[in-house]
Design a protein around this motif. Structure first.
Motif, PDB file in Angstrom:
ATOM      1  N   GLN A   1      35.713  33.351  52.660  1.00 45.23           N
ATOM      2  CA  GLN A   1      37.028  33.316  52.183  1.00 45.23           C
ATOM      3  C   GLN A   1      37.622  34.653  52.168  1.00 45.23           C
ATOM      4  OE1 GLN A   1      34.574  31.476  50.353  1.00 45.23           O
ATOM      5  NE2 GLN A   1      35.363  29.808  51.278  1.00 45.23           N
ATOM      6  N   SER A   2      38.863  34.625  52.760  1.00 48.88           N
ATOM      7  CA  SER A   2      39.608  35.874  52.746  1.00 48.88           C
ATOM      8  C   SER A   2      40.261  36.622  51.571  1.00 48.88           C
ATOM      9  CB  SER A   2      40.890  36.050  53.925  1.00 48.88           C
ATOM     10  OG  SER A   2      39.946  35.684  55.209  1.00 48.88           O
ATOM     11  N   LEU A   3      39.519  36.681  50.525  1.00 47.50           N
ATOM     12  CA  LEU A   3      39.682  36.796  49.187  1.00 47.50           C
ATOM     13  C   LEU A   3      40.568  38.283  48.854  1.00 47.50           C
ATOM     14  CD1 LEU A   3      36.268  35.597  47.539  1.00 47.50           C
ATOM     15  CD2 LEU A   3      38.635  34.655  47.564  1.00 47.50           C
ATOM     16  N   ASP A   4      40.358  39.103  49.714  1.00 48.04           N
ATOM     17  CA  ASP A   4      41.112  40.457  49.638  1.00 48.04           C
ATOM     18  C   ASP A   4      42.387  40.393  49.957  1.00 48.04           C
ATOM     19  OD1 ASP A   4      38.906  42.169  48.960  1.00 48.04           O
ATOM     20  OD2 ASP A   4      38.280  42.631  50.839  1.00 48.04           O
ATOM     21  N   LEU A   5      42.921  39.258  50.761  1.00 44.21           N
ATOM     22  CA  LEU A   5      44.406  38.972  51.019  1.00 44.21           C
ATOM     23  C   LEU A   5      44.936  38.848  49.654  1.00 44.21           C
ATOM     24  CD1 LEU A   5      44.576  36.355  53.623  1.00 44.21           C
ATOM     25  CD2 LEU A   5      45.351  38.857  53.709  1.00 44.21           C
TER      26      LEU A   5
ATOM     27  N   VAL B   1      43.906  39.992  46.613  1.00 43.38           N
ATOM     28  CA  VAL B   1      43.940  41.594  46.031  1.00 43.38           C
ATOM     29  C   VAL B   1      45.092  42.309  46.614  1.00 43.38           C
ATOM     30  CG1 VAL B   1      42.511  43.490  45.583  1.00 43.38           C
ATOM     31  CG2 VAL B   1      41.405  41.356  45.445  1.00 43.38           C
ATOM     32  N   GLU B   2      45.026  42.498  47.855  1.00 44.24           N
ATOM     33  CA  GLU B   2      46.214  43.306  48.144  1.00 44.24           C
ATOM     34  C   GLU B   2      47.613  42.756  48.017  1.00 44.24           C
ATOM     35  OE1 GLU B   2      48.215  46.293  50.022  1.00 44.24           O
ATOM     36  OE2 GLU B   2      45.902  46.245  49.591  1.00 44.24           O
ATOM     37  N   ALA B   3      47.794  41.326  48.026  1.00 45.59           N
ATOM     38  CA  ALA B   3      49.061  40.622  47.443  1.00 45.59           C
ATOM     39  C   ALA B   3      49.552  41.148  46.270  1.00 45.59           C
ATOM     40  CB  ALA B   3      49.047  39.342  48.033  1.00 45.59           C
ATOM     41  N   ALA B   4      48.589  41.105  45.432  1.00 40.46           N
ATOM     42  CA  ALA B   4      48.727  41.301  44.083  1.00 40.46           C
ATOM     43  C   ALA B   4      49.080  42.873  43.753  1.00 40.46           C
ATOM     44  CB  ALA B   4      47.335  41.092  43.339  1.00 40.46           C
ATOM     45  N   ARG B   5      48.456  43.559  44.617  1.00 39.17           N
ATOM     46  CA  ARG B   5      48.620  45.034  44.583  1.00 39.17           C
ATOM     47  C   ARG B   5      50.120  45.297  44.759  1.00 39.17           C
ATOM     48  NH1 ARG B   5      43.344  46.526  46.803  1.00 39.17           N
ATOM     49  NH2 ARG B   5      42.173  47.275  45.240  1.00 39.17           N
TER      50      ARG B   5
ATOM     51  N   GLY C   1      30.855  32.141  43.027  1.00 38.55           N
ATOM     52  CA  GLY C   1      30.169  32.498  44.100  1.00 38.55           C
ATOM     53  C   GLY C   1      29.775  33.681  44.334  1.00 38.55           C
ATOM     54  N   VAL C   2      29.166  34.240  45.482  1.00 35.97           N
ATOM     55  CA  VAL C   2      28.796  35.670  45.527  1.00 35.97           C
ATOM     56  C   VAL C   2      29.942  36.737  45.493  1.00 35.97           C
ATOM     57  CG1 VAL C   2      27.099  34.868  47.015  1.00 35.97           C
ATOM     58  CG2 VAL C   2      28.864  35.519  48.294  1.00 35.97           C
ATOM     59  N   MET C   3      31.199  36.266  45.450  1.00 37.91           N
ATOM     60  CA  MET C   3      31.985  37.269  45.500  1.00 37.91           C
ATOM     61  C   MET C   3      32.858  37.518  44.236  1.00 37.91           C
ATOM     62  SD  MET C   3      32.034  38.978  48.345  1.00 37.91           S
ATOM     63  CE  MET C   3      33.690  39.830  48.571  1.00 37.91           C
ATOM     64  N   ALA C   4      32.462  36.741  43.237  1.00 41.23           N
ATOM     65  CA  ALA C   4      32.960  36.577  41.804  1.00 41.23           C
ATOM     66  C   ALA C   4      33.017  37.921  41.292  1.00 41.23           C
ATOM     67  CB  ALA C   4      32.273  35.552  41.137  1.00 41.23           C
ATOM     68  N   ASP C   5      31.903  38.736  41.055  1.00 43.17           N
ATOM     69  CA  ASP C   5      31.977  40.087  40.616  1.00 43.17           C
ATOM     70  C   ASP C   5      32.902  40.887  41.370  1.00 43.17           C
ATOM     71  OD1 ASP C   5      30.146  39.072  38.806  1.00 43.17           O
ATOM     72  OD2 ASP C   5      28.383  40.003  39.833  1.00 43.17           O
ATOM     73  N   HIS C   6      32.942  40.775  42.411  1.00 43.49           N
ATOM     74  CA  HIS C   6      34.065  41.838  43.225  1.00 43.49           C
ATOM     75  C   HIS C   6      35.467  41.303  42.859  1.00 43.49           C
ATOM     76  CE1 HIS C   6      36.182  43.631  46.652  1.00 43.49           C
ATOM     77  NE2 HIS C   6      36.787  42.445  46.854  1.00 43.49           N
ATOM     78  N   MET C   7      35.769  40.217  42.597  1.00 40.79           N
ATOM     79  CA  MET C   7      37.000  39.694  42.333  1.00 40.79           C
ATOM     80  C   MET C   7      37.397  40.002  40.868  1.00 40.79           C
ATOM     81  SD  MET C   7      38.575  38.791  45.069  1.00 40.79           S
ATOM     82  CE  MET C   7      39.997  37.998  44.343  1.00 40.79           C
ATOM     83  N   ALA C   8      36.379  40.036  39.875  1.00 39.07           N
ATOM     84  CA  ALA C   8      36.496  40.232  38.719  1.00 39.07           C
ATOM     85  C   ALA C   8      36.716  41.773  38.551  1.00 39.07           C
ATOM     86  CB  ALA C   8      35.191  39.995  37.924  1.00 39.07           C
ATOM     87  N   ARG C   9      36.094  42.665  39.332  1.00 43.75           N
ATOM     88  CA  ARG C   9      36.189  43.939  39.097  1.00 43.75           C
ATOM     89  C   ARG C   9      37.743  44.581  39.774  1.00 43.75           C
ATOM     90  NH1 ARG C   9      30.858  44.337  40.896  1.00 43.75           N
ATOM     91  NH2 ARG C   9      31.701  44.314  43.076  1.00 43.75           N
ATOM     92  N   ALA C  10      38.224  43.903  40.854  1.00 39.90           N
ATOM     93  CA  ALA C  10      39.699  43.980  41.244  1.00 39.90           C
ATOM     94  C   ALA C  10      40.477  43.635  40.170  1.00 39.90           C
ATOM     95  CB  ALA C  10      39.689  43.126  42.461  1.00 39.90           C
ATOM     96  N   ALA C  11      40.415  42.514  39.502  1.00 42.20           N
ATOM     97  CA  ALA C  11      41.270  41.990  38.679  1.00 42.20           C
ATOM     98  C   ALA C  11      41.483  42.830  37.472  1.00 42.20           C
ATOM     99  CB  ALA C  11      40.830  40.589  38.117  1.00 42.20           C
ATOM    100  N   ALA C  12      40.497  43.809  37.002  1.00 40.41           N
ATOM    101  CA  ALA C  12      40.507  44.670  35.805  1.00 40.41           C
ATOM    102  C   ALA C  12      41.485  45.803  36.068  1.00 40.41           C
ATOM    103  CB  ALA C  12      38.996  45.271  35.845  1.00 40.41           C
ATOM    104  N   ASP C  13      41.873  45.729  37.546  1.00 41.14           N
ATOM    105  CA  ASP C  13      42.979  47.081  37.650  1.00 41.14           C
ATOM    106  C   ASP C  13      44.348  46.352  37.933  1.00 41.14           C
ATOM    107  OD1 ASP C  13      40.983  49.056  37.205  1.00 41.14           O
ATOM    108  OD2 ASP C  13      40.390  49.013  39.075  1.00 41.14           O
TER     109      ASP C  13
ATOM    110  N   PHE D   1      50.764  36.796  55.072  1.00 37.88           N
ATOM    111  CA  PHE D   1      50.505  36.321  53.835  1.00 37.88           C
ATOM    112  C   PHE D   1      51.553  36.569  52.536  1.00 37.88           C
ATOM    113  CE2 PHE D   1      48.192  36.395  49.773  1.00 37.88           C
ATOM    114  CZ  PHE D   1      47.632  34.896  49.763  1.00 37.88           C
ATOM    115  N   VAL D   2      51.734  37.959  52.603  1.00 40.07           N
ATOM    116  CA  VAL D   2      52.844  38.378  51.466  1.00 40.07           C
ATOM    117  C   VAL D   2      54.193  37.880  51.780  1.00 40.07           C
ATOM    118  CG1 VAL D   2      54.078  40.420  50.634  1.00 40.07           C
ATOM    119  CG2 VAL D   2      51.247  40.421  50.979  1.00 40.07           C
ATOM    120  N   THR D   3      54.572  37.850  53.010  1.00 38.65           N
ATOM    121  CA  THR D   3      55.806  37.180  53.180  1.00 38.65           C
ATOM    122  C   THR D   3      55.825  35.669  53.106  1.00 38.65           C
ATOM    123  OG1 THR D   3      56.115  38.717  55.181  1.00 38.65           O
ATOM    124  CG2 THR D   3      57.394  36.761  55.247  1.00 38.65           C
ATOM    125  N   ALA D   4      54.735  35.001  53.305  1.00 37.50           N
ATOM    126  CA  ALA D   4      54.892  33.578  52.984  1.00 37.50           C
ATOM    127  C   ALA D   4      54.973  33.504  51.281  1.00 37.50           C
ATOM    128  CB  ALA D   4      53.499  32.873  53.440  1.00 37.50           C
TER     129      ALA D   4
END
Length: 410
Positions: A241-245, A247-251, A267-279, A362-365
């Motif tokens: 999954q392109s989850l960083d899309l 994260v970047e859109a939220a920024r 899943g395996v990227m859950a911790d990565h996403m949780a860290r991103a959400a903290a900021d 993605f951001v435009t959509a």
């Protein structure tokens, strides 16, 4: 007709595959058919055997329309490919025992992949019960694992390719979810002496349980999302999954209080996403919710997101996309063009498809749908209408029954 179904998950396990198989088995039961299910003890949500199911590693009983054998899944560290592979091997060996020992006769064996080793268990059972084998491909393995870099050893790739050919070569039919997957598998079996039949049968959606509902849900209130336009990704948080899309859109939308991003899964990227959400105050990451809350979770979103990395659209079909359409919500699909989900979005008028891994598109959509509630509403209605006609459990189960009966007759 009696089927023997070998599957990694089955309700009440929370894996999407478990819901799909349960819907098909239930619809077959309503048609007068019986399915003996060989599956795991529930474990998917926390990668550990669920409370209430611990103790006995081999349980027999009945589901609503036939016998069921539940086996220990050997849950392991989900971040370790080696550990997961050993767990799959252990479960597949037990599943082979359960399937071979099941009381026949059966008209066909249906074995789901991944893991591909369950197709070997299905083949052994089909040999024992003298009936055709249908290998059910939910994701083409090892293609997806290779493309995301989870498998990069030439030796392992060669081993998995040989296993894939072995399984296809023992099947009377290979069921796939889309024309893209049919092309993939068809090219691999074309030179076999006795190639299996490749049949496209899409996954069903529970259009009775998942219906359009108001967006002001208890779940929305629990998460403090207010009246913001919620863009939700729900499902596996993995390497595909392109989850960083998100994260970047939220920024980029940090200054827009009317847009909120919600990631709901594990899943395996859950911790990565949780860290991103903290900021990022406009990004919320939460774990899987109980099965009974799925319709409410789906209704909470104003728009659902499908995120597959470049090259994966032809070998993987995200089932959550169709659940979102059943809920009457539009999609933004960041996925390879001219693949199943992108084509459905266009055919049904149910959202927007953008190139995978393209942050600007993605951001435009997102901004287009955030600023146009009327379009969101009409797209959601179109998607619901399409899914009701094309993906009901009865229609999908009927296709399975016709395939099994034809194979048995031959």
């Amino acid at each position: 007709m009696r089927l023997l179904v070998v599957t990694p998950h089955f309700r009440p396990d929370t894996a999407p595959t478990g819901d799909v198989v349960a819907m098909v088995v239930e619809a077959l039961g309503h048609m007068g058919h019986e399915a003996h299910v060989v599956t795991s003890l529930p474990w998917y949500e926390h990668h550990a055997v669920a409370d209430g199911w611990k103790g006995n590693p081999w349980r027999t009983g009945r589901h609503e329309h036939g016998p069921i054998t539940r086996l220990h899944p050997f849950p392991t560290d989900k971040t370790s490919l080696a550990a997961r592979s050993l767990g799959y091997l252990g479960f597949s060996a037990m599943a082979a025992g359960g399937a071979v020992g099941a009381r026949g006769p059966f008209d066909a064996v249906l074995a789901l992949s991944p893991p591909l080793t369950l197709a070997v268990a299905g083949w052994l059972a089909a040999e024992r019960h003298r009936c055709p084998l249908i290998v059910d491909i939910q994701d083409v393995f090892p293609d997806v694992a290779i493309q995301v870099g989870a498998v990069n050893s030439p030796l392992l790739i060669d081993l998995f390719r040989h296993l894939e050919r072995f399984c296809y070569g023992r099947a009377a039919a290979v069921r796939v979810l889309s024309n893209d997957l049919a092309d993939n598998v068809g090219a691999k079996v074309a030179r076999m002496r006795r190639p299996p039949r490749v049949e496209v049968i899409p996954n069903p959606v529970d259009t009775a349980a998942i219906t359009p509902a108001p967006r002001d849900t208890a779940y929305r209130r629990e998460l403090g999302l207010g009246d913001a336009t919620v863009f939700m990704y729900a499902g596996n948080l993995g390497h595909s999954q392109s989850l960083d899309l998100v994260v970047e859109a939220a920024r980029r939308h940090a200054d827009r209080s009317d847009i909120a991003y919600l990631v709901n899964g594990g899943g395996v990227m859950a911790d990565h996403m949780a860290r991103a959400a903290a900021d990022l105050p406009n990004l919320t990451v939460v774990g899987y919710q109980p099965a009974e809350r799925v319709p409410e979770v789906l209704a909470t979103a104003d728009v659902h997101l499908v995120l597959l990395k470049t090259g994966l659209g032809a070998s993987s079909v995200p089932s959550k996309a169709f659940s979102a359409l059943a809920a009457g919500r539009p999609l933004i699909a960041a996925i390879d063009p001219d693949t199943e989900v992108a084509n459905v979005v266009a055919e049904a008028g149910a959202g927007l498809a953008v190139p995978p891994d393209d942050t600007d598109a993605f951001v435009t959509a997102v901004e287009h749908l955030a600023d146009d509630p009327g379009t969101r509403l009409s797209m959601g209605e179109s998607g619901r209408s399409w899914i009701s006609q094309c993906r009901s459990p009865a229609a999908v189960a009927g296709a399975f029954a016709a395939l099994a009966e034809d194979l048995a007759a031959r």
